[in-house]
Structure formats: C-alpha cells, structure tokens
Design a protein around this motif. Structure first.
Motif, short mmCIF file in Angstrom:
data_model
loop_
_atom_site.label_atom_id
_atom_site.label_comp_id
_atom_site.label_asym_id
_atom_site.label_seq_id
_atom_site.Cartn_x
_atom_site.Cartn_y
_atom_site.Cartn_z
N MET A 1 0.82 -1.21 0.00
CA MET A 1 0.00 0.00 0.00
C MET A 1 0.86 1.26 0.00
N GLU A 2 1.95 1.26 0.78
CA GLU A 2 2.78 2.46 0.84
C GLU A 2 3.31 2.86 -0.53
N LEU A 3 3.67 1.87 -1.32
CA LEU A 3 4.21 2.16 -2.65
C LEU A 3 3.17 2.85 -3.52
N ASP A 4 1.89 2.57 -3.28
CA ASP A 4 0.82 3.26 -4.01
C ASP A 4 0.85 4.76 -3.72
N ILE A 5 1.13 5.10 -2.48
CA ILE A 5 1.23 6.52 -2.10
C ILE A 5 2.35 7.20 -2.87
N LEU A 6 3.44 6.49 -3.07
CA LEU A 6 4.63 7.08 -3.69
C LEU A 6 4.53 7.20 -5.20
N THR A 7 3.86 6.26 -5.83
CA THR A 7 3.86 6.18 -7.29
C THR A 7 3.49 7.49 -7.96
N ASN A 8 2.42 8.09 -7.54
CA ASN A 8 1.95 9.32 -8.19
C ASN A 8 2.07 10.55 -7.29
N ASN A 9 2.85 10.43 -6.24
CA ASN A 9 2.97 11.54 -5.30
C ASN A 9 3.97 12.57 -5.81
N PRO A 10 3.54 13.81 -6.04
CA PRO A 10 4.45 14.83 -6.57
C PRO A 10 5.59 15.17 -5.60
N VAL A 11 5.34 15.07 -4.30
CA VAL A 11 6.39 15.34 -3.32
C VAL A 11 7.50 14.31 -3.47
N LYS B 1 14.57 9.33 -1.90
CA LYS B 1 13.68 8.28 -2.43
C LYS B 1 14.10 6.92 -1.91
N GLU B 2 15.40 6.66 -1.88
CA GLU B 2 15.89 5.37 -1.37
C GLU B 2 15.57 5.22 0.11
N PHE B 3 15.75 6.30 0.87
CA PHE B 3 15.47 6.26 2.31
C PHE B 3 13.99 5.97 2.55
N ILE B 4 13.12 6.66 1.83
CA ILE B 4 11.68 6.46 2.01
C ILE B 4 11.26 5.07 1.53
N SER B 5 11.85 4.60 0.47
CA SER B 5 11.55 3.23 0.00
C SER B 5 11.92 2.22 1.07
N SER B 6 13.05 2.42 1.72
CA SER B 6 13.47 1.55 2.81
C SER B 6 12.49 1.65 3.97
N PHE B 7 12.05 2.85 4.29
CA PHE B 7 11.07 3.10 5.34
C PHE B 7 9.78 2.33 5.04
N CYS B 8 9.38 2.32 3.78
CA CYS B 8 8.15 1.63 3.38
C CYS B 8 8.26 0.12 3.57
N GLN B 9 9.44 -0.41 3.44
CA GLN B 9 9.61 -1.86 3.47
C GLN B 9 9.73 -2.43 4.89
N CYS B 10 9.95 -1.59 5.87
CA CYS B 10 10.12 -2.11 7.22
C CYS B 10 8.75 -2.33 7.88
N GLU B 11 8.77 -3.14 8.93
CA GLU B 11 7.53 -3.40 9.66
C GLU B 11 7.17 -2.17 10.48
#
Length: 88
Positions: free
Chosen positions: A1-11, A20-30
């Motif tokens: 679900m988190e990746l859905d937020i990122l896909t089209n998010n202008p921020v 982007k890498e940091f937030i992607s890592s954040f999305c993958q953790c529990e």
C-alpha cells in the motif's frame, strides 16, 4: 500500500535519489501498530536520516507520517497525528 502513495505523489517525485531510497526503505520495514510504538519509531528514522545527512522539509515529513499512519488502526492514527501536531 505504501508504494501506491509514492507512485503518483508529486512530493516523492521531486525528491533526490537519496531521499527516495530512504523512504523506500522506510516503506519496506515493519510498522508499529499503536501510538506508543509509532512516535519512537518515527524518531528512530529521523535520527537515521540525520546520520545519513538527509533532511526532510515539511511536505516530505508529512509524507513519512502518512506512510507510517497507514498501518495504524484509526484511533491510533488520530492519536499519532494529534501528538505530531503538538510537536510542530
């Protein structure tokens, strides 16, 4: 679900590769499941970002909170959002 937020998010789209890498890592953790876990979890990630010399502006920080709150039950999400408003 988190990746859905990122896909089209202008921020997210405007962020540097490092952010982007940091937030992607954040999305993958529990994620935590209540407010007592959520705030320390967020502070831990904030410290990790600072250690990597990554700094987020308000809109980027709001995106991190949105990702974090996604995994929380509604009552806990409201508590986290209320606590974070007090900190700003």
């Amino acid at each position: 679900m988190e990746l859905d937020i990122l896909t089209n998010n202008p921020v997210f789209q405007k962020m540097s590769k490092e952010k982007k890498e940091f937030i992607s890592s954040f999305c993958q953790c529990e994620k935590p499941t209540n407010v007592n876990q959520a705030l320390p979890f967020l502070m831990k990630y904030k410290a990790l970002a600072q250690k990597k010399q990554i700094h987020f502006d308000k809109s980027e920080s709001d995106l991190l909170v949105k990702i974090l709150c996604q995994s929380l039950p509604e009552q806990e999400r409201i508590k986290v959002e209320k606590a974070l408003r007090l900190l700003h």
